[in-house]
Design an enzyme around this catalytic site. Structure first.
Site, PDB file in Angstrom:
ATOM      1  N   GLU A  89      -7.275  -7.082  14.706  1.00  0.00           N
ATOM      2  CA  GLU A  89      -7.125  -6.410  13.662  1.00  0.00           C
ATOM      3  C   GLU A  89      -7.627  -7.908  12.642  1.00  0.00           C
ATOM      4  O   GLU A  89      -7.339  -8.867  13.047  1.00  0.00           O
ATOM      5  CB  GLU A  89      -5.984  -6.198  13.138  1.00  0.00           C
ATOM      6  CG  GLU A  89      -5.959  -5.807  11.693  1.00  0.00           C
ATOM      7  CD  GLU A  89      -4.395  -5.577  11.285  1.00  0.00           C
ATOM      8  OE1 GLU A  89      -3.385  -6.361  11.648  1.00  0.00           O
ATOM      9  OE2 GLU A  89      -3.972  -4.554  10.488  1.00  0.00           O
ATOM     10  N   ASN A 132      -8.706  -1.415   5.601  1.00  0.00           N
ATOM     11  CA  ASN A 132      -8.774  -2.358   6.657  1.00  0.00           C
ATOM     12  C   ASN A 132      -9.117  -1.483   7.805  1.00  0.00           C
ATOM     13  O   ASN A 132      -8.819  -0.474   8.297  1.00  0.00           O
ATOM     14  CB  ASN A 132      -7.114  -2.528   6.935  1.00  0.00           C
ATOM     15  CG  ASN A 132      -6.689  -3.554   8.141  1.00  0.00           C
ATOM     16  OD1 ASN A 132      -7.449  -3.762   8.785  1.00  0.00           O
ATOM     17  ND2 ASN A 132      -5.573  -3.948   7.826  1.00  0.00           N
ATOM     18  N   LYS A 153      -7.541   2.101   8.588  1.00  0.00           N
ATOM     19  CA  LYS A 153      -5.908   2.010   8.796  1.00  0.00           C
ATOM     20  C   LYS A 153      -5.284   2.986   8.136  1.00  0.00           C
ATOM     21  O   LYS A 153      -5.261   2.925   6.907  1.00  0.00           O
ATOM     22  CB  LYS A 153      -5.651   0.356   8.824  1.00  0.00           C
ATOM     23  CG  LYS A 153      -4.140   0.092   9.301  1.00  0.00           C
ATOM     24  CD  LYS A 153      -3.925  -1.001   9.050  1.00  0.00           C
ATOM     25  CE  LYS A 153      -2.547  -1.513   9.646  1.00  0.00           C
ATOM     26  NZ  LYS A 153      -2.148  -3.026   9.461  1.00  0.00           N
ATOM     27  N   GLU A 195      -0.640  -5.793   2.094  1.00  0.00           N
ATOM     28  CA  GLU A 195      -1.582  -4.958   2.708  1.00  0.00           C
ATOM     29  C   GLU A 195      -1.710  -3.612   1.666  1.00  0.00           C
ATOM     30  O   GLU A 195      -2.666  -3.095   1.656  1.00  0.00           O
ATOM     31  CB  GLU A 195      -1.346  -4.308   4.080  1.00  0.00           C
ATOM     32  CG  GLU A 195      -1.764  -5.209   5.236  1.00  0.00           C
ATOM     33  CD  GLU A 195      -1.798  -4.553   6.429  1.00  0.00           C
ATOM     34  OE1 GLU A 195      -2.573  -3.887   6.485  1.00  0.00           O
ATOM     35  OE2 GLU A 195      -0.724  -4.955   7.312  1.00  0.00           O
ATOM     36  N   CYS A 206      -3.035  -2.125  14.305  1.00  0.00           N
ATOM     37  CA  CYS A 206      -1.724  -2.904  14.414  1.00  0.00           C
ATOM     38  C   CYS A 206      -0.370  -1.959  13.890  1.00  0.00           C
ATOM     39  O   CYS A 206      -0.064  -1.356  14.911  1.00  0.00           O
ATOM     40  CB  CYS A 206      -1.846  -3.891  13.142  1.00  0.00           C
ATOM     41  SG  CYS A 206      -0.333  -5.056  13.084  1.00  0.00           S
ATOM     42  N   ASN A 257      -2.100  -8.141  13.800  1.00  0.00           N
ATOM     43  CA  ASN A 257      -1.354  -9.367  13.212  1.00  0.00           C
ATOM     44  C   ASN A 257       0.184  -9.351  13.056  1.00  0.00           C
ATOM     45  O   ASN A 257       0.381  -8.503  12.060  1.00  0.00           O
ATOM     46  CB  ASN A 257      -2.115  -9.709  11.989  1.00  0.00           C
ATOM     47  CG  ASN A 257      -3.731 -10.187  12.105  1.00  0.00           C
ATOM     48  OD1 ASN A 257      -4.014 -11.258  12.162  1.00  0.00           O
ATOM     49  ND2 ASN A 257      -4.377  -9.218  12.271  1.00  0.00           N
TER      50      ASN A 257
HETATM   51  N1  CDV Z   1      -0.743  -6.103  10.264  1.00  0.00           N
HETATM   52  C1  CDV Z   1       0.496  -5.196  10.599  1.00  0.00           C
HETATM   53  O1  CDV Z   1       0.095  -3.956  10.344  1.00  0.00           O
HETATM   54  N2  CDV Z   1       1.484  -6.000  10.746  1.00  0.00           N
HETATM   55  C2  CDV Z   1       2.869  -5.321  10.996  1.00  0.00           C
HETATM   56  C3  CDV Z   1       4.179  -6.036  10.452  1.00  0.00           C
HETATM   57  C4  CDV Z   1       3.959  -6.403   9.153  1.00  0.00           C
HETATM   58  C5  CDV Z   1       5.325  -5.367  10.875  1.00  0.00           C
HETATM   59  C6  CDV Z   1       3.148  -4.755  12.333  1.00  0.00           C
HETATM   60  O2  CDV Z   1       3.600  -3.348  12.602  1.00  0.00           O
HETATM   61  O3  CDV Z   1       2.841  -5.427  13.434  1.00  0.00           O
END
Ligand code: CDV
Length: 313
Positions: free
Chosen positions: A47, A111, A128, A147, A173, A198
Site C-alpha cells: 500500500e 488510497n 480503499k 487516513e 491494508c 502499512n
Molecule cells: N494502513 C492501514 O490501514 N493500517 C491499519 C492500522 C492503522 C490498524 C491496519 O489495519 O493495518
C-alpha cells in the site's frame, strides 16, 4: 489445462519522508527483476508503495500534502515500472495515493491500488473502502493516523478482473481485517486477492503485543483465503519508518489457509510461490459451495445495519 502462475510479494523496507520517488521506483524495479529471475509473472507491492506512510503526520501545507499523491499513472517517475513490466512480461499490483480534480473542479483523494497486466496495461483499479484512523489532528496520540482526513472512502466497491489467467481481486491494508471484503470478492469467484499494508508494530491507542498484532495480520488473511477458497498475497511496507516501527510479515497464502511463503526481514525482500489457481476449487465445490450452502435470508443485518446493537436487557 493447469492454471499455474508464479507470484511474488515485493516487501519494501522503510521509505523516509525525504526519499525521492525515483529512488523508491529504483528499489521496486530491482525487486521486479529479482522476482522475474525467480520465475514470477506477477508482483505485488505494498500500500502507498511510492512514499512514506504520510498519514502518520498532520501536514497542514497543502502543497506538501499533495506531493505524496500521484496525479497521473503512469507518470514520468513511475514509467520505469511499466517499462520493465513490458520488457519482462511481469504484471504487478501497485498501491499509491491518487489525486485528481473531478468534472466540478473538486479535488478528490483516494488510497488506491491498480493492477497492471503482463503487457504493462492498467487493467484494474481499486479504491480503499475501510479507512482506519481519524480525520483531524489528535494531540494525545504518539503518531497520527489521518487516513480519514487525507482520503475519501473508495467508490468502486470490490471489483475483480479476469486477467493473467485468473480472476484477480484487490484490497488495501485495513480491508483485510473485514470478512465482507473477502466475501464480496469470493462472490465473484476470485482466484487471487492482492493487498498491500502499512501497519505499525505497536497499537498507539491500546495495549497489544507485537506478537498478537502479527497474529491478527495473518489470521485475517488466512481466514479470508480459506473461507473463499482463494489465494491471498499480503505485502508490507516494513521497518523503522519516520520513527514508527512498521510490521513486516509479508506472505503468500494458499486457498487452504496455509502460509506458503513468508518474509523473514523488515527490509526490501522478495518472496515467491507457484500458485495453482485451481487449488481452491475443491473448497469452493464442497464446504464453501456458496450456491448450495449460503443462506442469504439469514444475512440481512449485514447490509441493513452498520454498528452492532445489543438486544434489550
Ligand atoms: N494502513 C492501514 O490501514 N493500517 C491499519 C492500522 C492503522 C490498524 C491496519 O489495519 O493495518
Amino acid at each position: 489445462m493447469s492454471r499455474l502462475i508464479t507470484v511474488a510479494a515485493a516487501q519494501l523496507g522503510p521509505i523516509e519522508r525525504e526519499e525521492s520517488k525515483d529512488s523508491v521506483v529504483k528499489r521496486m524495479t530491482d525487486m521486479m527483476r529479482h522476482a522475474h529471475g525467480r520465475g514470477a509473472r506477477l508482483v505485488v507491492y505494498p500500500e502507498m508503495a511510492l512514499t512514506t506512510f504520510f498519514p502518520r503526520w498532520h501536514i497542514e501545507d497543502e502543497a506538501e500534502l499533495d506531493s505524496f499523491y500521484e496525479t497521473e499513472m503512469p507518470s514520468a517517475q513511475t514509467q520505469p515500472l511499466f517499462d520493465l513490466s513490458k520488457e519482462l512480461g511481469v504484471g504487478f499490483y501497485l498501491g499509491y495515493s491518487e489525486l485528481f480534480h473531478d468534472e466540478t473542479g473538486k479535488k478528490r483523494r483516494f488510497n488506491t491500488a491498480i493492477l497492471v497486466n503482463q503487457q504493462a496495461e492498467i487493467v484494474g483499479k481499486y479504491r480503499k473502502v475501510h479507512l482506519p484512523g481519524h480525520a483531524t489532528y489528535e494531540p494525545e496520540r504518539p503518531w497520527q493516523h489521518l487516513e480519514k482526513g487525507y482520503f475519501e472512502v473508495g467508490d468502486l466497491g470490490f471489483p475483480v478482473f479476469r486477467t493473467m489467467g485468473g480472476v484477480m481481486g484487490m484490497c488495501l491494508c485495513n480491508d483485510r481485517r473485514w470478512p465482507e471484503t473477502w466475501r464480496v470478492m469470493g462472490m465473484q469467484d476470485v482466484d487471487i486477492v492482492m493487498l498491500g499494508y502499512n501497519t505499525p508494530v505497536y497499537n498507539s491507542v491500546a495495549a497489544e503485543s507485537p506478537h498478537l498484532r502479527m497474529f491478527h495480520n495473518h489470521v485475517s488473511m488466512q481466514a479470508g483465503a480459506y473461507q473463499n477458497g482463494t489465494w491471498a498475497v499480503g505485502t508490507a511496507k516494513a521497518g523503522m519508518e519516520g520513527g514508527v516501527d512498521m510490521m513486516a510479515g509479508s506472505c503468500i497464502i494458499a486457498p487452504t489457509g496455509e502460509i506458503v511463503a513468508l518474509a523473514t526481514t523488515s527490509e526490501d525482500e522478495v518472496i515467491v510461490a507457484e500458485c495453482d489457481l485451481d487449488r481452491g476449487r475443491y473448497i469452493r465445490d464442497t464446504v464453501f459451495n456458496f450456491d448450495q450452502h449460503r443462506r442469504i435470508e439469514a444475512y440481512g443485518l449485514i447490509t441493513e445495519r452498520t454498528g452492532a446493537v445489543a438486544p434489550p436487557e
